[in-house]
Design a protein around this motif. Structure first.
Motif, short mmCIF file in Angstrom:
data_model
loop_
_atom_site.label_atom_id
_atom_site.label_comp_id
_atom_site.label_asym_id
_atom_site.label_seq_id
_atom_site.Cartn_x
_atom_site.Cartn_y
_atom_site.Cartn_z
N GLN A 98 0.85 -1.19 0.00
CA GLN A 98 0.00 0.00 0.00
C GLN A 98 0.89 1.25 0.00
O GLN A 98 1.77 1.40 0.84
CB GLN A 98 -0.92 0.01 1.23
CG GLN A 98 -1.85 -1.20 1.30
CD GLN A 98 -2.80 -1.24 0.13
OE1 GLN A 98 -3.56 -0.30 -0.10
NE2 GLN A 98 -2.79 -2.35 -0.60
N LYS A 99 0.66 2.15 -0.95
CA LYS A 99 1.45 3.37 -1.06
C LYS A 99 0.95 4.39 -0.03
O LYS A 99 -0.19 4.85 -0.10
CB LYS A 99 1.34 3.94 -2.47
CG LYS A 99 2.22 5.15 -2.73
CD LYS A 99 2.03 5.64 -4.17
CE LYS A 99 2.83 6.90 -4.45
NZ LYS A 99 2.62 7.39 -5.83
N THR A 149 -5.93 4.45 6.70
CA THR A 149 -5.82 5.34 5.55
C THR A 149 -5.74 6.80 5.98
O THR A 149 -5.08 7.62 5.34
CB THR A 149 -6.99 5.14 4.58
OG1 THR A 149 -8.22 5.42 5.25
CG2 THR A 149 -7.01 3.73 4.03
N THR A 150 -6.42 7.14 7.09
CA THR A 150 -6.37 8.51 7.61
C THR A 150 -5.41 8.64 8.78
O THR A 150 -5.20 9.73 9.29
CB THR A 150 -7.77 8.96 8.08
OG1 THR A 150 -8.22 8.09 9.14
CG2 THR A 150 -8.77 8.90 6.93
N THR A 171 -10.92 -3.87 16.65
CA THR A 171 -9.85 -3.95 15.65
C THR A 171 -8.98 -2.70 15.71
O THR A 171 -9.49 -1.59 15.90
CB THR A 171 -10.42 -4.09 14.23
OG1 THR A 171 -11.26 -5.24 14.16
CG2 THR A 171 -9.31 -4.23 13.20
N THR A 172 -7.69 -2.89 15.55
CA THR A 172 -6.77 -1.77 15.41
C THR A 172 -5.69 -2.18 14.42
O THR A 172 -5.37 -3.37 14.29
CB THR A 172 -6.18 -1.34 16.77
OG1 THR A 172 -5.54 -0.07 16.64
CG2 THR A 172 -5.20 -2.36 17.31
N TYR A 173 -5.14 -1.21 13.68
CA TYR A 173 -4.25 -1.52 12.57
C TYR A 173 -2.83 -0.97 12.78
O TYR A 173 -2.64 0.05 13.45
CB TYR A 173 -4.80 -0.90 11.27
CG TYR A 173 -6.17 -1.39 10.88
CD1 TYR A 173 -6.32 -2.53 10.09
CD2 TYR A 173 -7.31 -0.71 11.29
CE1 TYR A 173 -7.58 -2.99 9.73
CE2 TYR A 173 -8.57 -1.16 10.93
CZ TYR A 173 -8.70 -2.30 10.15
OH TYR A 173 -9.95 -2.74 9.81
N SER A 174 -1.87 -1.66 12.16
CA SER A 174 -0.50 -1.15 12.10
C SER A 174 -0.03 -1.16 10.65
O SER A 174 -0.50 -1.96 9.84
CB SER A 174 0.44 -1.99 12.98
OG SER A 174 0.53 -3.31 12.48
N VAL A 175 0.89 -0.26 10.35
CA VAL A 175 1.41 -0.11 8.99
C VAL A 175 2.92 -0.32 9.04
O VAL A 175 3.64 0.39 9.75
CB VAL A 175 1.08 1.28 8.43
CG1 VAL A 175 1.81 1.53 7.12
CG2 VAL A 175 -0.42 1.44 8.24
N LEU A 176 3.43 -1.32 8.28
CA LEU A 176 4.86 -1.63 8.29
C LEU A 176 5.49 -1.24 6.96
O LEU A 176 5.18 -1.83 5.91
CB LEU A 176 5.07 -3.12 8.54
CG LEU A 176 6.53 -3.59 8.57
CD1 LEU A 176 7.27 -2.94 9.74
CD2 LEU A 176 6.60 -5.12 8.66
N PRO A 177 6.36 -0.21 6.96
CA PRO A 177 7.04 0.17 5.72
C PRO A 177 7.94 -0.96 5.22
O PRO A 177 8.70 -1.55 6.00
CB PRO A 177 7.87 1.39 6.13
CG PRO A 177 7.26 1.86 7.42
CD PRO A 177 6.75 0.64 8.09
#
Length: 207
Positions: A98-99, A149-150, A171-177
């Protein structure tokens, strides 16, 4: 006159509820502070400056509205919530490449676009029949994104009831570069709070 009578009934019911409920986890100073404000309003006089101008409620003054607001706050504070309860979430990969724009204020990486993998930590629990639940996010060791996304930090939750079930999902999210915009691998912790593996959700419910 009917509106005044209705107001009296509401206030009486709220006082009755307050007098019959207790929660040992709530600091008494919080409740006493609200009660002190209510006492001041009880001695306030209704004047032209405090008379309500909304014609949909012509017989209720602004002071009466403030009283009702304070009584409602006191009542909510003193509702006997069960919990908190803790349950370990399940971490799953939900999106890849995901960019996403990442700034150097939220990550050690230079500001720019990165291709990231998105993980969701989630858990669904069964509640007693008729119970209403809340997430106690402030009691959790880590919070991810409620919306990745936000990048809004928090916990997304939903409750579903049926004839034989009462379920509460969190639910909770994490973003891994993973790579930068030109495809070079990068090494940085997941956003916003690092790896969510093993993190427990905290929740309470009221019957």
């Amino acid at each position: 006159m009917k509106r005044l009578n209705s107001l009296g009934v509401v206030i009486a019911l709220l006082f009755l509820s307050i007098s019959c409920t207790k929660d040992k986890n709530i600091p008494s100073s919080d409740i006493e502070s609200l009660k002190a404000q209510l006492k001041q309003l009880n001695s306030a006089q209704v004047t032209e400056n405090t008379a309500i101008t909304d014609m949909s409620a012509p017989f209720i003054s602004q002071i009466d509205q403030k009283k009702l607001s304070l009584l409602t706050k006191i009542n909510r504070i003193m509702v006997p919530w069960e919990g908190p309860f803790y349950v370990t979430g399940t971490l799953q990969l939900v999106a890849i490449n995901q960019k996403i724009l990442i700034t150097n204020t939220e990550s050690p990486l230079p500001t720019g676009y990165y291709f990231c993998n998105v993980y969701a930590l989630s858990k669904e629990v069964d509640l007693p029949a008729g119970a209403l639940a809340r997430v106690d996010a402030n009691l959790m060791t880590k919070n991810g994104y409620s919306n990745w996304t936000t990048k809004e930090i928090g916990i997304k939750f939903a409750q579903g009831t049926g004839p034989t079930s009462n379920k509460f999902g969190m639910t909770t999210y994490s973003v891994l570069p993973m790579t930068n915009i030109v495809g070079q691998s990068v090494s940085a912790p997941a956003l916003p709070a690092g790896d969510l593996t093993g993190v427990q959700f905290a929740y309470s419910y009221v019957l």
